[in-house]
Design a protein around this motif. Structure first.
Motif, PDB file in Angstrom:
ATOM      1  N   ASN A  91      45.666  42.988  49.390  1.00  0.00           N
ATOM      2  CA  ASN A  91      46.317  42.696  48.111  1.00  0.00           C
ATOM      3  C   ASN A  91      46.977  43.962  47.581  1.00  0.00           C
ATOM      4  O   ASN A  91      46.377  45.031  47.580  1.00  0.00           O
ATOM      5  N   GLY A  92      48.239  43.836  47.163  1.00  0.00           N
ATOM      6  CA  GLY A  92      49.006  44.968  46.668  1.00  0.00           C
ATOM      7  C   GLY A  92      49.665  45.782  47.763  1.00  0.00           C
ATOM      8  O   GLY A  92      50.459  46.668  47.481  1.00  0.00           O
ATOM      9  N   LEU A 143      45.764  36.211  38.511  1.00  0.00           N
ATOM     10  CA  LEU A 143      45.185  37.474  38.972  1.00  0.00           C
ATOM     11  C   LEU A 143      43.830  37.686  38.317  1.00  0.00           C
ATOM     12  O   LEU A 143      43.584  37.235  37.203  1.00  0.00           O
ATOM     13  N   LEU A 172      42.404  44.620  38.997  1.00  0.00           N
ATOM     14  CA  LEU A 172      43.688  45.326  39.099  1.00  0.00           C
ATOM     15  C   LEU A 172      43.447  46.810  39.340  1.00  0.00           C
ATOM     16  O   LEU A 172      42.497  47.388  38.794  1.00  0.00           O
ATOM     17  N   PHE A 202      48.554  41.006  43.858  1.00  0.00           N
ATOM     18  CA  PHE A 202      47.261  41.613  43.569  1.00  0.00           C
ATOM     19  C   PHE A 202      46.162  40.553  43.690  1.00  0.00           C
ATOM     20  O   PHE A 202      46.439  39.352  43.724  1.00  0.00           O
ATOM     21  N   THR A 208      52.006  39.511  39.343  1.00  0.00           N
ATOM     22  CA  THR A 208      52.134  40.772  40.083  1.00  0.00           C
ATOM     23  C   THR A 208      53.541  41.338  39.943  1.00  0.00           C
ATOM     24  O   THR A 208      53.719  42.539  39.715  1.00  0.00           O
TER      25      THR A 208
END
Length: 192
Positions: free
Chosen positions: A166-167, A27, A32, A9, A56
């Motif tokens: 990201n993610g 993070l 988020l 993330f 993460t």
């Protein structure tokens, strides 16, 4: 065997579009996602030793056994570390690096080929363990550059074809017998 590749993330540096490689940045909790996407389940998780990957993995896979792979650290951006385009655009070394399409080594940092080689060796080491343990599905919570290096090496296309947010990431499958016989490639690749 199924392998789930997930980029950690976002960090504050990611949001500011900075080169964050060797910096062990946490993070950015404010960034988020409010609701997590549904990630495939995994028997075990392989992570980079960096804090952003650890955090993460804890969010996505709480309670799942975690294995740290030092070879999966992000590239060391050297003198460009922590800086963004605006801060680097007048640096002749940065222009030279851009003109090379990212193939020149980062001044004071890591070279592109060295980074890819490190990631490939890490992948081969992890695969030996996963195959020995007869793992069916493993998740890898690592860096964008790590995903790009591994996928370019084992799935074809170029390094930059494998960029993910990201993610985000990829689900891939491998043929265990072919891998053990030296035919190391990913097949059935699906974007998460």
């Amino acid at each position: 065997m199924e392998l789930i590749w997930i980029r950690h993330f976002a960090t504050k540096g990611n949001r500011e579009r900075r080169y964050i490689g060797a910096t062990d940045e946490p993070l950015d909790r404010a960034a988020l996602p409010e609701k997590l996407r549904v990630y495939p389940k995994a028997e075990q998780v392989v992570i980079s030793p960096m804090q952003r990957c650890r955090e993460t993995a804890q969010i996505i896979y709480p309670g799942v056994p975690v294995h740290v792979c030092g070879a999966f650290r992000e590239c060391d951006f050297g003198d460009f570390e922590g800086k963004n385009y605006e801060e680097l655009k007048d640096d002749i070394r940065y222009q030279r690096w851009l003109d090379s399409k990212g193939t020149l080594p980062f001044p004071g940092g890591e070279g592109h080929e060295d980074f890819i080689r490190r990631c490939v060796l890490g992948m081969e080491e992890i695969m030996r363990r996963l195959l020995t343990e007869k793992c069916v599905r493993a998740a890898f919570v690592v860096h964008g550059g790590t995903i790009m290096a591994v996928c370019a090496a084992f799935a074809g296309k170029t390094f930059y074809d494998w960029q993910v947010e990201n993610g985000g990431g990829f689900g891939v499958s491998i043929d265990e017998i072919a891998w053990e016989q030296g035919n190391k490639y990913f097949r059935e690749i699906e974007r998460l």
